[in-house]
Write an enzyme that holds these catalytic residues in place. Structure first.
Site, PDB file in Angstrom:
ATOM      1  NE  ARG A  60      -8.226  13.787   3.589  1.00 45.54           N
ATOM      2  CZ  ARG A  60      -8.308  12.509   3.256  1.00 45.54           C
ATOM      3  NH1 ARG A  60      -9.092  12.124   2.269  1.00 45.54           N
ATOM      4  NH2 ARG A  60      -7.596  11.600   3.890  1.00 45.54           N
TER       5      ARG A  60
ATOM      6  CD  GLU B 177      -8.517   0.023   3.630  1.00 49.00           C
ATOM      7  OE1 GLU B 177      -8.181   0.315   4.794  1.00 49.00           O
ATOM      8  OE2 GLU B 177      -8.514   0.840   2.708  1.00 49.00           O
TER       9      GLU B 177
ATOM     10  NE  ARG C 271      -5.529   2.437  -0.554  1.00 49.93           N
ATOM     11  CZ  ARG C 271      -5.331   3.602   0.042  1.00 49.93           C
ATOM     12  NH1 ARG C 271      -4.185   3.860   0.636  1.00 49.93           N
ATOM     13  NH2 ARG C 271      -6.275   4.512   0.058  1.00 49.93           N
TER      14      ARG C 271
ATOM     15  CG  HIS D 275     -11.930   5.303   2.495  1.00 47.08           C
ATOM     16  ND1 HIS D 275     -12.543   6.318   3.203  1.00 47.08           N
ATOM     17  CD2 HIS D 275     -10.614   5.429   2.754  1.00 47.08           C
ATOM     18  CE1 HIS D 275     -11.633   7.036   3.824  1.00 47.08           C
ATOM     19  NE2 HIS D 275     -10.448   6.521   3.570  1.00 47.08           N
TER      20      HIS D 275
ATOM     21  CG  ASN E 265      -1.790   1.168   1.376  1.00 48.43           C
ATOM     22  OD1 ASN E 265      -1.694   2.110   0.584  1.00 48.43           O
ATOM     23  ND2 ASN E 265      -2.662   1.149   2.357  1.00 48.43           N
TER      24      ASN E 265
END
Ligand code: AMP
Length: 406
Positions: free
Chosen positions: A240, A383, A90, A179, A7
């Site tokens: 964010r 994940e 990923r 996601h 990742n």
């Protein structure tokens, strides 16, 4: 069969080596501050970990260090790099090209690079990682698993923005989501946990970490999601802003004299929980400040809960109800306080948290009250496992490996 899951973030690289038959993690670690002078590498399992300061000028160097740590040193699980059977990567942005995970070839690599405009730091880092693996373990199959592909089922009315249509045609300005691997994993796990087919459930999945997103999954298909063309959209997050009135952007640029990249920085790195609280992007620190009576910290807490609440309401409306709401991510899994605030007052909508179950920690569980019409579940995301499973399936489809019962 050993699958290395990579990742690659903008300045980091996380990895896990997973034995796919047992679904056990044999080694894991991360390279941090790739490209900076103070880069380092952490490797090992929870019971023993080594941290090594090492120069990591780019992601290629990081991959080389990772591969070495799998065969040399105190926590090396392998005798030889040959024992890595396949690699799963990923990839943050798959654009409109990839509606599922794919075997990587030159064309796939070129498309990932072409999409770098939408995720410049991530997609380029991922390709560096892919190329470093190709050089170090040539001949191994590599698979790309996209954060966006789960959202390939979004209807056009959900993924289009009400802007001039030419912008979509010229530049691909539309919602892609993010996601996706996490939303897909928790949706599948929740269906298993409840013993009900995913294809019969209306689900709202909430990934609440430092980055946050909510998805509506209608009978197993993604129907809408809160992240947009980029992962800046939707919920309020750690740093964010999430969705705001778009007219604020030119207003701030004009009044603060900011360039496009400076305003981008403000919205991505200085807003959200950090921007409102003024103390931290970390919900634990904000919680401590709330205890001390810090009013801006309390405001950040309340705004965050409200932002999740609003998406739950929206997605109930588009699916005409919901059977189960699932929470994951650092906040979703661990913050009983935030979960309580998100669901407070939703009793008229058939959503009631069980206060005792809400306080339990650390495992997959149902936290709704037995009188709640809607089930609420907490399911830790995984994940990496999802990437390893996809990698196995694709490698299996292209070779003669005996399938495992995943
Ligand atoms: P993630 O990006 O999934 O690692 O999530 C990071 C976020 O989870 C940060 O805002 C953390 O403050 C929050 N978090 C992690 N553990 C806890 C906890 N025990 N209580 C509250 N928030 C937590």
């Amino acid at each position: 069969m050993n699958i290395l899951v990579i990742n690659a973030g903008s300045s980091s690289l996380k990895y896990q080596l997973i034995n796919i038959e047992t679904e056990k993690v044999i080694a894991k670690g991360l390279c941090e501050r790739v490209g900076s002078p103070d880069s380092f590498h952490k490797h090992g399992l929870d019971e023993g970990e080594v941290v090594i300061s090492t120069p990591l000028p780019d992601h290629q160097a990081a991959i080389e260090v990772v591969l070495k740590s799998l065969v040399e040193g105190p926590h090396a699980p392998l005798e030889s790099i040959e024992e890595i059977d396949a690699v799963g990567h990923r990839i943050v942005q798959g654009g409109a090209y990839f509606d599922k995970s794919v075997l990587i070839d030159e064309d796939v690599k070129a498309k990932i690079l072409e999409l770098a405009e939408l995720a410049p730091l991530h997609n380029r880092a991922a390709v560096q990682g892919i190329e470093a693996c190709q050089a170090a373990i040539p001949g191994r199959m590599q698979v790309a698993v996209f954060d966006t592909s789960f959202f390939a089922t979004l209807p056009q009315k959900a993924y289009m923005y009400p802007l001039p249509y030419e912008l979509y045609e010229k530049y691909g300005v539309r919602k892609y989501g993010a996601h996706g691997t996490s939303h897909r994993y928790i949706a599948q796990r929740t269906a298993e946990l409840l013993g009900e087919p995913l294809s019969e459930l209306k689900m709202i999945t909430c990934h609440l970490g430092n980055g946050c997103s909510v998805s509506a999954i209608d009978h197993g298909m993604a129907a809408d999601t809160s992240m947009g063309m980029t992962p800046l959209d939707g919920l309020m997050m750690g740093t964010r802003s999430g969705s705001i009135d778009p007219a604020i952007v030119p207003f701030i640029m004009e009044h603060e004299g900011l360039s496009p990249s400076e305003v981008n920085d403000l919205l991505n790195k200085k807003s959200g929980l950090l921007g409102i609280s003024g103390v931290s992007n970390d919900l634990r620190t904000i919680g401590e400040e709330v205890e001390r009576g810090n009013e801006r910290a309390l405001l950040a807490y309340e705004m965050y809960a409200n932002s999740v609440k609003k998406y739950i309401g929206q997605y109930m409306a588009i699916m005409a109800g919901v059977d189960v709401i699932v929470l994951t991510g650092g906040i979703g899994e661990n913050s009983a306080d935030m979960r309580r605030m998100i669901f407070a007052g939703m009793q008229p909508m058939g959503i009631v948290v069980d206060n005792t179950k809400n306080l339990q920690r650390g495992f997959e569980r149902i936290i709704s009250h037995r009188r709640s019409k809607v089930r609420i579940c907490v399911v830790p995301t995984n994940e990496e496992l999802m990437i390893a499973r996809d990698t196995y399936d694709i490698v299996h489809a292209h070779s003669q490996i005996v399938p495992y019962k995943g």
